[in-house]
Design a protein around this motif. Sequence first.
Motif, short mmCIF file in Angstrom:
data_model
loop_
_atom_site.label_atom_id
_atom_site.label_comp_id
_atom_site.label_asym_id
_atom_site.label_seq_id
_atom_site.Cartn_x
_atom_site.Cartn_y
_atom_site.Cartn_z
N LEU A 174 0.84 -1.19 0.00
CA LEU A 174 0.00 0.00 0.00
C LEU A 174 0.87 1.24 0.00
O LEU A 174 1.99 1.21 0.51
N PRO A 175 0.35 2.33 -0.55
CA PRO A 175 1.09 3.58 -0.38
C PRO A 175 1.09 3.91 1.12
O PRO A 175 0.29 3.38 1.88
N ALA A 176 1.96 4.78 1.51
CA ALA A 176 2.05 5.15 2.91
C ALA A 176 1.20 6.39 3.18
O ALA A 176 0.93 7.17 2.27
N ALA A 177 0.78 6.56 4.41
CA ALA A 177 0.01 7.73 4.78
C ALA A 177 0.78 9.01 4.44
O ALA A 177 0.18 10.04 4.11
N GLU A 178 2.12 8.93 4.48
CA GLU A 178 2.92 10.12 4.14
C GLU A 178 2.90 10.45 2.64
O GLU A 178 3.42 11.47 2.22
N ASP A 179 2.29 9.57 1.82
CA ASP A 179 2.11 9.86 0.40
C ASP A 179 0.91 10.78 0.17
O ASP A 179 0.61 11.13 -0.97
N ALA A 180 0.25 11.17 1.24
CA ALA A 180 -0.92 12.03 1.13
C ALA A 180 -0.54 13.41 0.58
O ALA A 180 0.56 13.92 0.84
N ASP A 181 -1.45 13.97 -0.15
CA ASP A 181 -1.31 15.34 -0.63
C ASP A 181 -1.34 16.26 0.59
O ASP A 181 -2.29 16.20 1.38
N PRO A 182 -0.33 17.11 0.77
CA PRO A 182 -0.29 17.96 1.97
C PRO A 182 -1.49 18.91 2.05
O PRO A 182 -1.92 19.26 3.15
N GLY A 183 -2.03 19.29 0.93
CA GLY A 183 -3.15 20.23 0.92
C GLY A 183 -4.48 19.60 1.32
O GLY A 183 -5.32 20.25 1.93
N THR A 184 -4.66 18.32 0.97
CA THR A 184 -5.95 17.68 1.23
C THR A 184 -5.89 16.61 2.32
O THR A 184 -6.91 16.25 2.89
N GLY A 185 -4.70 16.08 2.57
CA GLY A 185 -4.56 14.99 3.51
C GLY A 185 -4.99 13.65 2.92
O GLY A 185 -5.04 12.65 3.62
N LEU A 186 -5.27 13.62 1.63
CA LEU A 186 -5.72 12.41 0.95
C LEU A 186 -4.58 11.79 0.14
O LEU A 186 -3.80 12.51 -0.49
N VAL A 187 -4.52 10.46 0.15
CA VAL A 187 -3.57 9.76 -0.72
C VAL A 187 -4.25 9.58 -2.07
O VAL A 187 -5.29 8.92 -2.16
N PRO A 188 -3.69 10.17 -3.14
CA PRO A 188 -4.32 10.03 -4.47
C PRO A 188 -3.98 8.67 -5.08
O PRO A 188 -2.87 8.44 -5.53
N LEU A 189 -4.96 7.75 -5.09
CA LEU A 189 -4.68 6.41 -5.61
C LEU A 189 -4.67 6.36 -7.13
O LEU A 189 -3.99 5.53 -7.72
N GLY A 190 -5.45 7.23 -7.78
CA GLY A 190 -5.47 7.25 -9.24
C GLY A 190 -6.87 7.45 -9.77
O GLY A 190 -7.78 7.83 -9.05
N ASP A 191 -6.99 7.17 -11.06
CA ASP A 191 -8.24 7.43 -11.79
C ASP A 191 -8.75 6.15 -12.42
O ASP A 191 -7.96 5.28 -12.80
N MET A 192 -10.08 6.08 -12.57
CA MET A 192 -10.68 5.00 -13.34
C MET A 192 -11.66 5.61 -14.33
O MET A 192 -12.29 6.62 -14.06
N VAL A 193 -11.73 4.97 -15.50
CA VAL A 193 -12.65 5.38 -16.56
C VAL A 193 -13.45 4.14 -16.94
O VAL A 193 -12.87 3.09 -17.22
N ILE A 194 -14.78 4.27 -16.94
CA ILE A 194 -15.65 3.13 -17.21
C ILE A 194 -16.58 3.47 -18.37
O ILE A 194 -17.23 4.52 -18.37
N SER A 195 -16.65 2.57 -19.35
CA SER A 195 -17.58 2.71 -20.46
C SER A 195 -18.94 2.15 -20.04
O SER A 195 -19.08 0.94 -19.83
N MET A 196 -19.93 3.02 -19.96
CA MET A 196 -21.27 2.58 -19.59
C MET A 196 -21.89 1.73 -20.71
O MET A 196 -22.76 0.90 -20.44
N GLU A 197 -21.45 1.92 -21.94
CA GLU A 197 -21.92 1.06 -23.04
C GLU A 197 -21.42 -0.37 -22.82
O GLU A 197 -22.15 -1.33 -23.04
#
Length: 164
Positions: free
Chosen positions: A83-106
């Motif tokens: 897992l990423p570490a808690a210290e990988d969190a964005d200092p501005g939000t306190g959130l660890v950015p895991l990434g993005d997903m794109v889903i085709s509803m079709e």
Amino acid sequence: MAKKHYIPVTADVPGAANERNCALIRKVIRTALAAEGVEFPCEVDVLLTNDQSIHQINLDMRQVDRPTDVLSFPEFDLHPGQLPAAEDADPGTGLVPLGDMVISMEHVAAQAKEYGHSNRRELAYLVVHSVLHLLGYDHLDEGEMKARMRAREEAILAELGLER
């Protein structure tokens, strides 16, 4: 009170980001993260789109000239169980950015019909699949890695009451 995950869901197709889909996506992501031991607040961005748009994203980002059901863009180069570490969190939000997903509803609708289950179950499956990719799982081989990923997908879907 512990900070919660931030899961923005957007859509470039009308009606896709409705309340029901967004609630399901957020529940599935939270369940998958908990099942994988992610105990710190994360951000996962979700885009619901159509085959034409996901085809273009697939071409632009991966040089694959075809539509697909789901694309995952992890922020970190992880391995299953890592897992990423808690210290990988964005200092501005306190959130660890895991990434993005794109889903085709079709693809969600077509695959649900093909496999004989609901669009809800198919959407949940693709979300779980993508979360596991964001956490380092892969299925490029037909061996142990793929089997491990499939087992985790089925366990998480069972926890959600969405098994086959």
